[in-house]
Design an enzyme around this catalytic site. Structure first.
Site, mmCIF file in Angstrom:
data_model
loop_
_atom_site.group_PDB
_atom_site.id
_atom_site.type_symbol
_atom_site.label_atom_id
_atom_site.label_comp_id
_atom_site.label_asym_id
_atom_site.label_seq_id
_atom_site.Cartn_x
_atom_site.Cartn_y
_atom_site.Cartn_z
ATOM 1 N N GLN A 11 0.819 -1.215 0.000
ATOM 2 C CA GLN A 11 0.000 0.000 0.000
ATOM 3 C C GLN A 11 0.844 1.252 0.000
ATOM 4 O O GLN A 11 1.908 1.309 0.617
ATOM 5 C CB GLN A 11 -0.937 0.000 1.214
ATOM 6 C CG GLN A 11 -2.272 -0.633 0.885
ATOM 7 C CD GLN A 11 -3.233 -0.616 2.048
ATOM 8 O OE1 GLN A 11 -3.417 -1.616 2.712
ATOM 9 N NE2 GLN A 11 -3.867 0.507 2.285
ATOM 10 N N SER A 91 4.363 -6.447 2.701
ATOM 11 C CA SER A 91 3.034 -6.492 3.312
ATOM 12 C C SER A 91 2.049 -7.170 2.355
ATOM 13 O O SER A 91 2.190 -8.355 2.055
ATOM 14 C CB SER A 91 2.588 -5.076 3.700
ATOM 15 O OG SER A 91 1.369 -5.107 4.397
ATOM 16 N N LEU A 92 1.050 -6.434 1.867
ATOM 17 C CA LEU A 92 0.123 -6.956 0.872
ATOM 18 C C LEU A 92 0.855 -7.644 -0.290
ATOM 19 O O LEU A 92 0.390 -8.645 -0.846
ATOM 20 C CB LEU A 92 -0.725 -5.787 0.345
ATOM 21 C CG LEU A 92 -1.205 -5.883 -1.100
ATOM 22 C CD1 LEU A 92 -2.416 -6.768 -1.178
ATOM 23 C CD2 LEU A 92 -1.440 -4.529 -1.677
ATOM 24 N N ARG A 116 -8.972 -9.018 3.345
ATOM 25 C CA ARG A 116 -7.918 -8.510 4.232
ATOM 26 C C ARG A 116 -8.048 -7.003 4.406
ATOM 27 O O ARG A 116 -7.966 -6.471 5.519
ATOM 28 C CB ARG A 116 -6.547 -8.865 3.646
ATOM 29 C CG ARG A 116 -5.330 -8.431 4.459
ATOM 30 C CD ARG A 116 -4.075 -8.877 3.705
ATOM 31 N NE ARG A 116 -2.825 -8.643 4.426
ATOM 32 C CZ ARG A 116 -2.062 -7.557 4.296
ATOM 33 N NH1 ARG A 116 -2.451 -6.578 3.483
ATOM 34 N NH2 ARG A 116 -0.930 -7.447 4.971
ATOM 35 N N HIS A 201 0.060 -3.699 10.873
ATOM 36 C CA HIS A 201 1.216 -4.457 11.385
ATOM 37 C C HIS A 201 1.542 -4.151 12.846
ATOM 38 O O HIS A 201 2.689 -3.943 13.221
ATOM 39 C CB HIS A 201 2.449 -4.227 10.493
ATOM 40 C CG HIS A 201 2.236 -4.722 9.102
ATOM 41 N ND1 HIS A 201 2.131 -6.059 8.795
ATOM 42 C CD2 HIS A 201 2.046 -4.050 7.937
ATOM 43 C CE1 HIS A 201 1.903 -6.192 7.494
ATOM 44 N NE2 HIS A 201 1.841 -4.996 6.955
ATOM 45 N N GLN A 250 1.578 -12.205 9.841
ATOM 46 C CA GLN A 250 2.057 -10.957 9.243
ATOM 47 C C GLN A 250 1.162 -9.767 9.575
ATOM 48 O O GLN A 250 1.624 -8.638 9.703
ATOM 49 C CB GLN A 250 2.128 -11.153 7.715
ATOM 50 C CG GLN A 250 2.804 -10.040 6.950
ATOM 51 C CD GLN A 250 2.020 -9.659 5.714
ATOM 52 O OE1 GLN A 250 0.871 -9.224 5.802
ATOM 53 N NE2 GLN A 250 2.634 -9.821 4.558
#
Length: 311
Positions: A11, A91-92, A116, A201, A250
């Site tokens: 992102q 991340s993503l 998500r 996170h 994660q």
């Protein structure tokens, strides 16, 4: 052939118009966008191509948009016979890396990242959480500041360890602001409050992690054809079952990107290609190592340039 790793952005890299060039130039790319629209039950392609930006920035739209653009860029690069020896995503982007490695089907990944995004958005009421980037202090200094500012009901943690000098923190708004102020006092070069809709996170994401776990249990995770360096362990993984488990962890764990870049180097990689939107990860790698050649593929023009260089 150059020993290459593929990197997949997270992102913050999205932009209105993303993927449109591929959609217009390749019928298979058009079909992939249409498949994603069908899976999601709305026109994510329209959001990608036309915005408005505020709609694209909604986490539930941003996450599938970035994954779709990344996998279409991957498809176009593979059309030219270029492949990787390993993959990693921020991340993503780890979902995109798992599609690249054959662990997840494209359609399953599109569905999961939409869920998500929704779960993360709904985990914390707007205005309760915050994130900030601290530039110029070490990970150890930032960790110590977070520990000092945290209590049982006021949490702040390192969220993205992006480079030796760039650490993003996340948590409740007040302790994030307190750590930001202390960081300035300790000589941070820059502290930037991030315009995000939720504190990613960190422990505040636990409700999202539990809901995502239930969704992921319904989806097949195959063993990977190439290693994927995971965010949680910053180490290569080929196991499908472990990939699912680490995606669950994660959500509340820091993205260990500095160690991921070192892991890429330790694997003997000569070049990295960032696939999809933006140049954040290739830019971080350029600063981290002068020996790795860095490329980005987000449209037909950057594709042609990268193919020419790698071949």
């Amino acid at each position: 052939m150059v020993k290459t790793a593929f990197l997949f952005p997270g992102q913050g890299s999205q932009f209105v118009g993303m993927g449109k060039n591929f959609y217009d130039s390749d019928p298979e790319c058009r079909r992939m966008f249409e498949e994603a629209d069908e899976i999601l039950g709305d026109s994510i392609s329209e959001v990608c191509f036309q915005g408005p930006e505020e709609k694209l920035k909604l986490t539930e739209n941003t996450q599938p948009a970035l994954l779709i653009h990344s996998i279409i860029a991957l498809k176009r690069l593979r059309d030219h016979g270029i492949n990787s020896v390993l993959a990693a995503g921020h991340s993503l982007g780890e979902f995109s890396a798992l599609v690249c490695a054959g662990t997840l089907r494209f359609g399953d990944a599109v569905h999961l990242v939409r869920q998500r995004g929704r779960f993360m958005q709904e985990a914390v009421p707007v205005g309760v959480g915050a994130m900030a980037a601290i530039i110029g202090l070490s990970a150890e200094q930032v960790q110590q500041l977070c520990l000092s500012a945290s209590s049982e009901d006021a949490i702040v943690q390192p969220a993205n360890l992006n480079s030796p000098e760039q650490i993003v923190i996340a948590g409740h708004k007040e302790p994030v602001e307190a750590v930001s102020e202390k960081a300035r006092e300790q000589g941070a070069k820059k502290v930037v409050a991030l315009p995000v809709s939720a504190p990613f996170h960190c422990k505040l994401m636990e409700p999202a992690a539990m809901r995502l776990k239930a969704e992921m249990e319904k989806v097949e995770f195959k063993d990977a054809s190439i290693p994927v360096i995971t965010n949680v362990e910053a180490a290569p993984n080929n196991s499908g079952d472990k990939a699912r488990e680490l995606l669950f962890k994660q959500v509340c764990s820091p993205v260990r990107w500095t160690e991921t870049m070192q892991c890429v180097i330790d694997q003997g990689v000569e070049a990295v290609v960032e696939l999809g939107s933006g140049k954040v990860l290739s830019g971080l790698m350029k600063r981290f190592s002068k020996d790795i050649r860095c490329y980005q593929v987000g449209d037909e023009e950057s594709l042609a340039k990268t193919v020419a260089e790698l071949k």
